[in-house]
Every structure is written in structure tokens, then in C-alpha cells.
Motif scaffolding. Structure first.
Motif, mmCIF file in Angstrom:
data_model
loop_
_atom_site.group_PDB
_atom_site.id
_atom_site.type_symbol
_atom_site.label_atom_id
_atom_site.label_comp_id
_atom_site.label_asym_id
_atom_site.label_seq_id
_atom_site.Cartn_x
_atom_site.Cartn_y
_atom_site.Cartn_z
ATOM 1 N N THR A 187 25.799 -15.431 -24.675
ATOM 2 C CA THR A 187 25.042 -16.430 -23.919
ATOM 3 C C THR A 187 24.394 -15.799 -22.698
ATOM 4 O OG1 THR A 187 26.459 -18.221 -24.690
ATOM 5 C CG2 THR A 187 25.210 -18.619 -22.671
ATOM 6 N N LEU A 188 25.132 -14.960 -21.985
ATOM 7 C CA LEU A 188 24.572 -14.297 -20.804
ATOM 8 C C LEU A 188 23.404 -13.387 -21.189
ATOM 9 C CD1 LEU A 188 27.732 -13.367 -18.704
ATOM 10 C CD2 LEU A 188 26.029 -15.141 -18.223
ATOM 11 N N SER A 189 23.575 -12.618 -22.237
ATOM 12 C CA SER A 189 22.500 -11.723 -22.676
ATOM 13 C C SER A 189 21.255 -12.510 -23.075
ATOM 14 C CB SER A 189 22.960 -10.848 -23.836
ATOM 15 O OG SER A 189 23.924 -9.935 -23.408
ATOM 16 N N MET A 190 21.454 -13.582 -23.809
ATOM 17 C CA MET A 190 20.331 -14.415 -24.222
ATOM 18 C C MET A 190 19.649 -15.042 -23.004
ATOM 19 S SD MET A 190 18.393 -15.645 -26.577
ATOM 20 C CE MET A 190 19.189 -15.543 -28.161
ATOM 21 N N ALA A 191 20.434 -15.598 -22.105
ATOM 22 C CA ALA A 191 19.889 -16.255 -20.911
ATOM 23 C C ALA A 191 19.129 -15.269 -20.038
ATOM 24 C CB ALA A 191 21.018 -16.910 -20.118
ATOM 25 N N ASP A 192 19.729 -14.114 -19.795
ATOM 26 C CA ASP A 192 19.113 -13.133 -18.907
ATOM 27 C C ASP A 192 17.839 -12.554 -19.500
ATOM 28 O OD1 ASP A 192 21.205 -13.562 -17.117
ATOM 29 O OD2 ASP A 192 22.363 -11.852 -17.851
ATOM 30 N N ALA A 193 17.865 -12.196 -20.777
ATOM 31 C CA ALA A 193 16.668 -11.634 -21.415
ATOM 32 C C ALA A 193 15.564 -12.697 -21.520
ATOM 33 C CB ALA A 193 17.020 -11.077 -22.787
ATOM 34 N N SER A 194 15.937 -13.934 -21.799
ATOM 35 C CA SER A 194 14.949 -15.021 -21.830
ATOM 36 C C SER A 194 14.342 -15.227 -20.442
ATOM 37 C CB SER A 194 15.591 -16.321 -22.311
ATOM 38 O OG SER A 194 16.033 -16.200 -23.635
ATOM 39 N N ALA A 195 15.172 -15.171 -19.426
ATOM 40 C CA ALA A 195 14.691 -15.316 -18.046
ATOM 41 C C ALA A 195 13.754 -14.177 -17.674
ATOM 42 C CB ALA A 195 15.873 -15.376 -17.080
ATOM 43 N N LEU A 196 14.060 -12.976 -18.131
ATOM 44 C CA LEU A 196 13.183 -11.847 -17.843
ATOM 45 C C LEU A 196 11.824 -12.033 -18.512
ATOM 46 C CD1 LEU A 196 12.586 -9.138 -16.601
ATOM 47 C CD2 LEU A 196 13.839 -8.045 -18.480
ATOM 48 N N ARG A 197 11.829 -12.507 -19.728
ATOM 49 C CA ARG A 197 10.560 -12.791 -20.403
ATOM 50 C C ARG A 197 9.768 -13.838 -19.622
ATOM 51 N NH1 ARG A 197 11.997 -13.819 -26.612
ATOM 52 N NH2 ARG A 197 9.762 -14.211 -26.679
ATOM 53 N N ASN A 198 10.441 -14.895 -19.195
ATOM 54 C CA ASN A 198 9.774 -15.932 -18.405
ATOM 55 C C ASN A 198 9.251 -15.366 -17.085
ATOM 56 O OD1 ASN A 198 10.262 -17.969 -20.265
ATOM 57 N ND2 ASN A 198 12.173 -18.598 -19.302
ATOM 58 N N ALA A 199 10.051 -14.529 -16.426
ATOM 59 C CA ALA A 199 9.657 -13.953 -15.137
ATOM 60 C C ALA A 199 8.380 -13.134 -15.288
ATOM 61 C CB ALA A 199 10.788 -13.102 -14.577
ATOM 62 N N VAL A 200 8.333 -12.297 -16.298
ATOM 63 C CA VAL A 200 7.152 -11.456 -16.501
ATOM 64 C C VAL A 200 5.912 -12.327 -16.666
ATOM 65 C CG1 VAL A 200 6.022 -9.885 -18.140
ATOM 66 C CG2 VAL A 200 8.378 -9.443 -17.398
ATOM 67 N N ARG A 201 5.969 -13.311 -17.543
ATOM 68 C CA ARG A 201 4.792 -14.148 -17.808
ATOM 69 C C ARG A 201 4.409 -14.995 -16.586
ATOM 70 N NH1 ARG A 201 3.527 -10.659 -20.998
ATOM 71 N NH2 ARG A 201 3.896 -10.891 -23.204
ATOM 72 N N LYS A 202 5.385 -15.543 -15.897
ATOM 73 C CA LYS A 202 5.075 -16.380 -14.732
ATOM 74 C C LYS A 202 4.524 -15.548 -13.576
ATOM 75 C CE LYS A 202 8.044 -20.227 -15.912
ATOM 76 N NZ LYS A 202 6.954 -21.072 -16.347
ATOM 77 N N LEU A 203 5.036 -14.352 -13.386
ATOM 78 C CA LEU A 203 4.519 -13.501 -12.317
ATOM 79 C C LEU A 203 3.113 -13.007 -12.625
ATOM 80 C CD1 LEU A 203 7.767 -11.583 -11.398
ATOM 81 C CD2 LEU A 203 6.491 -13.166 -9.929
ATOM 82 N N GLN A 204 2.808 -12.825 -13.885
ATOM 83 C CA GLN A 204 1.458 -12.413 -14.253
ATOM 84 C C GLN A 204 0.446 -13.517 -13.982
ATOM 85 O OE1 GLN A 204 2.371 -11.162 -18.297
ATOM 86 N NE2 GLN A 204 2.110 -9.011 -17.710
ATOM 87 N N ASP A 205 0.901 -14.762 -13.920
ATOM 88 C CA ASP A 205 0.025 -15.902 -13.641
ATOM 89 C C ASP A 205 0.098 -16.382 -12.185
ATOM 90 O OD1 ASP A 205 -0.896 -16.025 -16.267
ATOM 91 O OD2 ASP A 205 0.695 -17.379 -16.891
ATOM 92 N N PHE A 206 1.001 -15.813 -11.403
ATOM 93 C CA PHE A 206 1.216 -16.265 -10.032
ATOM 94 C C PHE A 206 0.083 -15.772 -9.117
ATOM 95 C CE2 PHE A 206 3.253 -15.959 -5.792
ATOM 96 C CZ PHE A 206 3.611 -17.286 -5.643
#
Length: 166
Positions: free
Chosen positions: A34-53
Motif C-alpha cells: 500500500t505504501l509503495s502504491m501510494a507513494d509512487a502514485s503520489a510521485l506521478r501526480n506530483a510530476v504532472r501537477k508541477l508541470q502545470d503549476f
């Protein structure tokens, strides 16, 4: 390893459906999958959101929070993937790739106030947003940035190989 997740709005947004895992106390009860899934999913979200910020229009505190949340997300991804990776080579390799990417892009990261620790994790300078021009952040978090695209790819590898039941 510099793991100091703060309970910021940005971090909760990155963690989306797993936002309860932003709190260290909740992470203790979660499985490594669960931690691995959550953290890797969050990293994917972070990359995409920061590219649009829009860094140019953001306040100093907003920029600092984004940088800190970005580093925390990477650090947690490395940590959880290494633990999970003790039983899964693909996940372990992806975590090592992220650490190697951090080292490879060390000079670019320093230009936006992020340093690499000896264990491959990231630390954000306390005054990064104050000391660097917004244009640097905009340029770094561009959609064509190879570092970010490679981070995303490795985070995707982790989410594809993790079994959340473990």
C-alpha cells in the motif's frame, strides 16, 4: 534518509485517494504494498501537477511548499519501494533508478534549491523559493524535462508491479 513529511495541502493533493498516508502515524499501519502504491502514485501526480503549476504567479510560500512536497514524495517513494523491493526486483530497480536520476541531475536540482543527500534522497533549502527566480522553477518543471519524465516512468513501473495486499 531525510523523511519529514509535512501535512501540507499540496501533499494531500498528490496523495489523492491515499491522502491519509500523508500522516506518519497512518503509515505505520499500512502494508509495504500500500505504501509503495501510494507513494509512487503520489510521485506521478506530483510530476504532472508541477508541470502545470504557474510558478511565475505563485507566492514564495506556495513555491516552497511545492518544492518540499515534491522532495518528500520522492523520498517516500524511494523508501517504500526499497522495502517492497526486497521481494520484487522490478520495484527495487525502479527505486534505484530514481536515486540514480537524483544523482545524475544533481546540478540541475541545486539550481532550484534542492540538494541530494548521501543516500540518494532530496532535501530542500529552507529559503529556496526566496533565493531563486520563479523562471528557474518554471523552466525546471517544464513538460519536456527529461528528469521529470524519467521519474514518472519509474513511478509508473512501481505502480504496475506492486501488490497492495502485501
Amino acid at each position: 534518509m531525510s523523511l519529514s513529511i509535512t501535512n501540507s495541502l499540496t501533499l494531500r493533493v498528490y496523495y489523492n485517494n491515499y491522502n491519509s498516508l500523508v500522516k506518519t502515524s497512518n503509515r505505520k499501519d499500512a502494508t509495504t504494498g500500500t505504501l509503495s502504491m501510494a507513494d509512487a502514485s503520489a510521485l506521478r501526480n506530483a510530476v504532472r501537477k508541477l508541470q502545470d503549476f504557474d510558478f511565475e504567479e505563485a507566492s514564495e510560500s506556495q513555491v516552497q511548499e511545492k518544492l518540499k512536497a515534491f522532495a518528500d514524495t520522492i523520498n517516500y517513494t524511494i523508501s517504500s519501494a526499497q522495502k517492497y523491493g526486497s521481494n520484487n526486483t522490478a520495484v527495487k530497480n525502479a527505486a534505484n533508478n530514481i536515486k540514480n536520476l537524483n544523482a545524475q541531475y544533481e546540478s540541475e536540482l541545486k539550481k532550484i534549491g534542492i540538494s541530494i543527500d548521501s543516500d540518494g534522497t532530496l532535501s530542500v533549502y529552507d529559503s529556496a523559493a526566496k533565493n531563486f527566480k520563479r523562471e528557474r522553477f518554471t523552466k525546471f518543471f517544464d513538460k519536456e524535462n527529461q528528469y521529470l519524465n524519467d521519474l514518472y516512468t519509474n513511478a509508473r513501473k512501481i505502480t504496475r508491479k506492486v501488490d497492495v495486499r502485501i
